[in-house]
Every structure is written in structure tokens, then in C-alpha cells.
Design an enzyme around this catalytic site. Structure first.
Site, PDB file in Angstrom:
ATOM      1  N   SER A 133       0.841  -1.204   0.000  1.00  0.00           N
ATOM      2  CA  SER A 133       0.000   0.000   0.000  1.00  0.00           C
ATOM      3  C   SER A 133       0.869   1.245   0.000  1.00  0.00           C
ATOM      4  O   SER A 133       1.974   1.247   0.569  1.00  0.00           O
ATOM      5  CB  SER A 133      -0.862  -0.023   1.261  1.00  0.00           C
ATOM      6  OG  SER A 133      -1.431   1.235   1.484  1.00  0.00           O
ATOM      7  N   TYR A 158      -1.970  -0.983  10.949  1.00  0.00           N
ATOM      8  CA  TYR A 158      -2.220  -1.679   9.680  1.00  0.00           C
ATOM      9  C   TYR A 158      -1.100  -1.354   8.682  1.00  0.00           C
ATOM     10  O   TYR A 158      -0.510  -2.241   8.065  1.00  0.00           O
ATOM     11  CB  TYR A 158      -3.586  -1.275   9.105  1.00  0.00           C
ATOM     12  CG  TYR A 158      -3.640  -1.380   7.606  1.00  0.00           C
ATOM     13  CD1 TYR A 158      -3.708  -2.618   6.988  1.00  0.00           C
ATOM     14  CD2 TYR A 158      -3.577  -0.234   6.798  1.00  0.00           C
ATOM     15  CE1 TYR A 158      -3.709  -2.714   5.607  1.00  0.00           C
ATOM     16  CE2 TYR A 158      -3.578  -0.328   5.427  1.00  0.00           C
ATOM     17  CZ  TYR A 158      -3.640  -1.566   4.831  1.00  0.00           C
ATOM     18  OH  TYR A 158      -3.629  -1.660   3.468  1.00  0.00           O
ATOM     19  N   LYS A 162       2.216  -3.650   6.647  1.00  0.00           N
ATOM     20  CA  LYS A 162       2.624  -3.679   5.224  1.00  0.00           C
ATOM     21  C   LYS A 162       4.113  -3.340   5.119  1.00  0.00           C
ATOM     22  O   LYS A 162       4.866  -3.971   4.363  1.00  0.00           O
ATOM     23  CB  LYS A 162       1.801  -2.672   4.410  1.00  0.00           C
ATOM     24  CG  LYS A 162       0.330  -3.005   4.296  1.00  0.00           C
ATOM     25  CD  LYS A 162       0.088  -4.204   3.397  1.00  0.00           C
ATOM     26  CE  LYS A 162      -1.368  -4.590   3.303  1.00  0.00           C
ATOM     27  NZ  LYS A 162      -1.606  -5.879   2.667  1.00  0.00           N
TER      28      LYS A 162
HETATM   29  O1  LIG Z   1     -16.442   9.636   5.082  1.00  0.00           O
HETATM   30  C1  LIG Z   1     -15.382  10.049   4.587  1.00  0.00           C
HETATM   31  C2  LIG Z   1     -14.339   9.180   4.199  1.00  0.00           C
HETATM   32  C3  LIG Z   1     -13.183   9.720   3.690  1.00  0.00           C
HETATM   33  N1  LIG Z   1     -13.031  11.061   3.535  1.00  0.00           N
HETATM   34  C4  LIG Z   1     -11.802  11.592   2.942  1.00  0.00           C
HETATM   35  O2  LIG Z   1     -11.630  10.951   1.695  1.00  0.00           O
HETATM   36  C5  LIG Z   1     -10.254  10.720   1.403  1.00  0.00           C
HETATM   37  C6  LIG Z   1     -10.040   9.253   1.172  1.00  0.00           C
HETATM   38  O3  LIG Z   1     -10.317   8.539   2.352  1.00  0.00           O
HETATM   39  P1  LIG Z   1     -10.446   6.936   2.399  1.00  0.00           P
HETATM   40  O4  LIG Z   1     -11.311   6.456   1.298  1.00  0.00           O
HETATM   41  O5  LIG Z   1     -10.815   6.552   3.797  1.00  0.00           O
HETATM   42  O6  LIG Z   1      -8.972   6.452   2.038  1.00  0.00           O
HETATM   43  P2  LIG Z   1      -7.575   6.754   2.782  1.00  0.00           P
HETATM   44  O7  LIG Z   1      -7.760   7.374   4.095  1.00  0.00           O
HETATM   45  O8  LIG Z   1      -6.726   7.491   1.792  1.00  0.00           O
HETATM   46  O9  LIG Z   1      -7.025   5.298   3.061  1.00  0.00           O
HETATM   47  C7  LIG Z   1      -7.087   4.280   2.081  1.00  0.00           C
HETATM   48  O10 LIG Z   1      -5.913   4.262   1.370  1.00  0.00           O
HETATM   49  C8  LIG Z   1      -4.760   3.962   2.130  1.00  0.00           C
HETATM   50  C9  LIG Z   1      -3.605   4.013   1.201  1.00  0.00           C
HETATM   51  O11 LIG Z   1      -3.707   2.978   0.280  1.00  0.00           O
HETATM   52  C10 LIG Z   1      -4.895   2.613   2.796  1.00  0.00           C
HETATM   53  O12 LIG Z   1      -3.795   2.415   3.626  1.00  0.00           O
HETATM   54  C11 LIG Z   1      -6.145   2.569   3.625  1.00  0.00           C
HETATM   55  O13 LIG Z   1      -6.315   1.263   4.096  1.00  0.00           O
HETATM   56  C12 LIG Z   1      -7.305   2.936   2.771  1.00  0.00           C
HETATM   57  O14 LIG Z   1      -8.464   3.002   3.585  1.00  0.00           O
HETATM   58  C13 LIG Z   1      -9.499  11.281   2.600  1.00  0.00           C
HETATM   59  O15 LIG Z   1      -9.106  12.608   2.291  1.00  0.00           O
HETATM   60  C14 LIG Z   1     -10.538  11.305   3.713  1.00  0.00           C
HETATM   61  O16 LIG Z   1     -10.308  12.304   4.697  1.00  0.00           O
HETATM   62  C15 LIG Z   1     -14.044  11.928   3.902  1.00  0.00           C
HETATM   63  O17 LIG Z   1     -13.922  13.135   3.793  1.00  0.00           O
HETATM   64  N2  LIG Z   1     -15.202  11.386   4.422  1.00  0.00           N
END
Ligand SMILES: O=c1ccn([C@@H]2O[C@H](COP(=O)(O)OP(=O)(O)O[C@H]3O[C@H](CO)[C@@H](O)[C@H](O)[C@H]3O)[C@@H](O)[C@H]2O)c(=O)[nH]1
Length: 361
Positions: A133, A158, A162
Site C-alpha cells: 500500500s 495496519y 505492510k
Molecule cells: O467519510 C469520509 C471518508 C473519507 N473522507 C476523505 O476521503 C479521502 C479518502 O479517504 P479513504 O477512502 O478513507 O482512504 P484513505 O484514508 O486514503 O485510506 C485508504 O488508502 C490507504 C492508502 O492505500 C490505505 O492504507 C487505507 O487502508 C485505505 O483506507 C481522505 O481525504 C478522507 O479524509 C471523507 O472526507 N469522508
């Protein structure tokens, strides 16, 4: 005829695993899939995702409900099948849960991997594609992120599993030149197979942006909470590199082909589009292509979130001959098709102890 015929896919019933299985079957591989259903749906006959993968491809999958912590079980599978290469997806992946239960995560992800590597070595199977990741990079020092960016300063358990696994693989490939491993660092996988038959159905945390947004669009959740609009980005919301899960799947087939004709030891590749998209942008595209309205509520930043992250995917293009083909619009359309065709996800039944989709046990 592909160089590697029989591929063992661990975590094959999960979101990325099931999409990858479809691509592997289409590329002519035989697939042995295993899953312990820790984060994948099972019904009375086995994995509905894999059943549908068979329906999509018209090909058979041999499936075992099996756990990497159960060495004799995994050993038996290697005794029974001439496995040429392993694609290792099986892992716990809920960031929040990993902070609450670090031992569970270290045991499952690290010990599971150690068991798998030992059994592979005992069966003289040295070929592996590992599901890593972009989380291993931590807060980016520069963008876009290349594979040479420093790794290790990660804020959650987590992500550290990785990172630790990549370090283990480095040591292993340095100690024995027979190992031939590609670690693929995924950016943010979203979307679903265009048939709408398979997609993401989280059984644990429902916290990723795309699945949450789709729940709001379906009316199952009232509002999408946007975590922070005060980031140092053009519209103030966080930026990620969203990649269609089918593009991600084809990256694994490209990695397999590369391993088939190159002895690499351990090589690492980013799998991303190379394009950063903000939360607001993604919401706008989703609303447009699905003709829905997503009510938003802006709240404080989420703990541990980074500002912006997107890939430099040049290396994968140059060496694996792989690049993404699908657009943000297609990611949203395909996810929405999956979600509307399956508003409650896969049909769920109580978990059985021994389940076979197809083939022998
Ligand atoms: O309800 C929500 C969910 C997410 N976000 C935003 O959307 C973006 C993406 O969030 P999310 O889909 O949760 O992905 P990440 O936090 O980027 O994490 C994902 O991507 C990472 C890198 O691959 C992995 O490690 C994680 O397991 C995986 O969940 C971020 O800016 C969050 O702050 C919101 O604003 N509202």
C-alpha cells in the site's frame, strides 16, 4: 500459454482479490483461491463473489476456506496443487481496528505471511506478488511519490504491517536469490467490475470515501461527512490517487507476466493513475455521472489523514508495461452500478465452517 499456469490467490474472496481473480481467469490462468472470510462475505455455498467471478468469466475456480494461521491446512493445499505463483492479498486492513487491536494485526498479517513464505519455500515455490500500500510512505516528502520515497514513518498499525512485510521480503530475497517477488503499492482502489456483479462489500469498517458516498446516494446514510476543508489544497479537501479496481487487477497480471520472464529478487511498484483528485472533485463527478445528490457536512480533519498523495506510476509503465485506462467517471459509474444492483451487498448467510465453491477440498 502463460508462463505461470496455476496461481494461488490468498484473500481471493475479498474486494481486490475477487476482481483480480476475474482478470487472472481471463488471462488463461488456473486459480486456486483461499479466504478465511474475515472480511469477505460467505453464503451457504461459499463465496458469492467468487461464484459471480465464475459467472463473469465462464471459468472454474477452486476455492478453499482456509486460514494462513493454520499451517497444516495451507500445507495440504500446496501438497495437492502444483502452485506456480502466489498473489497474497489476505490481510486485515481496517485502520481504526488496527490501532485498537495491534496484536491481532501483527499476528494475522505478519504471522500469516511468515507461514505462507515458509510453506512456499518447502514446496519450492518462490514466486509471489504481494499486496502492499502507498500507506508505507507515510506523510509525503514530495509529490508525485516515486518508489524511492522513504518508507516507514507510518501512523497506524495496519500500515506498519505492510511496511514490516516489505522489510521481511527484502531480507528474504537478499538471503536466497531463488525468491522472485513483486510488491505492489496500491493507491486508493475504488470502482467495481463493469458487470455490476462483483464489488466492494465491507464487512468491517465502512469508512472509505466511495462506499460511504454510495450509501448516502442510496439514502441509507443521511450525509457525507467531509473530514476537513482547511487542507493546503486548491479546494481545501484531501487529495488522493483513486484507481479503478479493474486497472489494479490488470497490474497484478502484468506483474505476473514480468516475474515469468525476469528474476527480480524483490521489486516494488506503485499502482496509481498519477493523478490527484480531491474529496470535493470526487463527490462532484459522482453526483454528475450517477445523477444523485450527496449532502455534505464539513467537520474537522480525521486523525492520521494526510493532506495529499498521488503516485508517480512511471516505473510500472516502463518495466511492467502497465498503465491505468479507466477514468474517474468510470470508477463512479461502475461503483454505482454495483451498488444499485446490490444495495445490500452480496446475499449474506450465516458462516459455515467448511465451504467449497468448486473443485475438491
Ligand atoms: O467519510 C469520509 C471518508 C473519507 N473522507 C476523505 O476521503 C479521502 C479518502 O479517504 P479513504 O477512502 O478513507 O482512504 P484513505 O484514508 O486514503 O485510506 C485508504 O488508502 C490507504 C492508502 O492505500 C490505505 O492504507 C487505507 O487502508 C485505505 O483506507 C481522505 O481525504 C478522507 O479524509 C471523507 O472526507 N469522508
Amino acid at each position: 500459454m502463460p508462463r505461470f499456469k496455476t496461481i494461488l490467490v490468498t484473500g481471493g474472496a475479498g474486494y481486490i482479490g475477487s476482481h483480480c481473480v476475474v482478470d487472472l481467469l481471463n488471462a488463461g490462468h488456473d486459480v486456486i483461491a483461499i479466504d478465511n472470510f474475515a472480511n469477505a462475505v460467505c453464503d451457504e455455498e461459499g463465496s458469492p463473489a467468487l461464484k459471480r467471478a465464475q459467472q463473469i468469466t465462464g471459468k472454474k475456480i477452486v476455492f478453499y476456506e482456509a486460514d494462513l494461521l493454520n499451517k497444516p491446512q495451507i500445507n495440504d493445499i500446496f501438497d495437492k496443487h502444483p502452485i506456480d505463483c502466489v498473489i497474497h492479498f489476505a490481510a486485515l486492513k481496517a485502520v481504526g481496528e488496527s490501532m485498537q487491536q495491534p496484536l491481532l494485526y501483527y499476528q494475522n498479517n505478519l504471522l500469516g505471511m511468515l507461514n505462507l513464505l515458509e510453506i512456499m519455500r518447502n514446496h519450492e515455490c518462490y514466486q509471489m506478488v504481494f499486496s502492499s500500500s502507498c500507506t508505507v510512505y507515510g506523510e509525503p516528502e514530495y509529490l508525485p511519490i516515486t518508489e524511492t520515497h522513504p518508507t516507514g514513518s507510518i501512523t497506524n498499525v495496519y500500515g506498519r504491517t505492510k511496511y514490516f512485510i516489505e522489510e521481511m521480503l527484502k531480507d528474504l530475497s537478499a538471503a536466497d536469490e531463488k525468491w522472485n517477488i513483486i510488491s505492489l503499492r496500491y493507491f486508493n482502489p475504488v470502482g467495481a467490475h463493469p458487470s455490476g456483479l462483483i464489488g466492494e462489500d465491507p464487512t468491517k469498517e465502512f469508512t472509505n470515501l466511495m462506499p460511504f458516498m454510495a450509501q448516502v446516494a442510496l439514502g441509507k446514510k443521511p450525509v457525507l461527512t467531509v473530514f476537513g476543508n482547511d487542507y493546503n489544497t486548491p479546494d481545501g479537501t484531501g487529495i488522493r490517487d483513486y484507481i479503478h479496481v479493474m486497472d489494479l487487477a490488470s497490474g497484478h497480471v502484468a506483474a505476473l507476466n514480468y516475474l515469468g520472464s525476469n528474476q527480480v529478487g524483490l521489486k516494488v511498484y506503485n499502482l496509481g493513475t498519477g493523478r490527484g483528485v480531491s474529496v470535493k472533485e470526487l463527490v462532484e463527478v459522482f453526483e454528475r455521472v450517477t445523477e444523485t445528490k450527496i449532502p455534505l457536512k464539513y467537520v474537522d480533519r480525521r486523525l492520521g489523514d494526510i493532506t495529499a498523495m498521488w503516485a508517480d506510476a512511471t516505473l510500472a509503465r516502463e518495466e511492467l508495461g502497465w498503465s491505468t485506462k479507466l477514468t474517474i467517471e468510470e470508477m463512479c459509474t461502475d461503483f454505482w452500478r454495483w451498488q444499485t444492483m446490490n444495495p445490500d451487498g452480496y446475499p449474506k448467510k450465516s458462516k459455515k465452517t467448511s465451504v467449497i465453491v468448486n473443485g475438491n477440498s
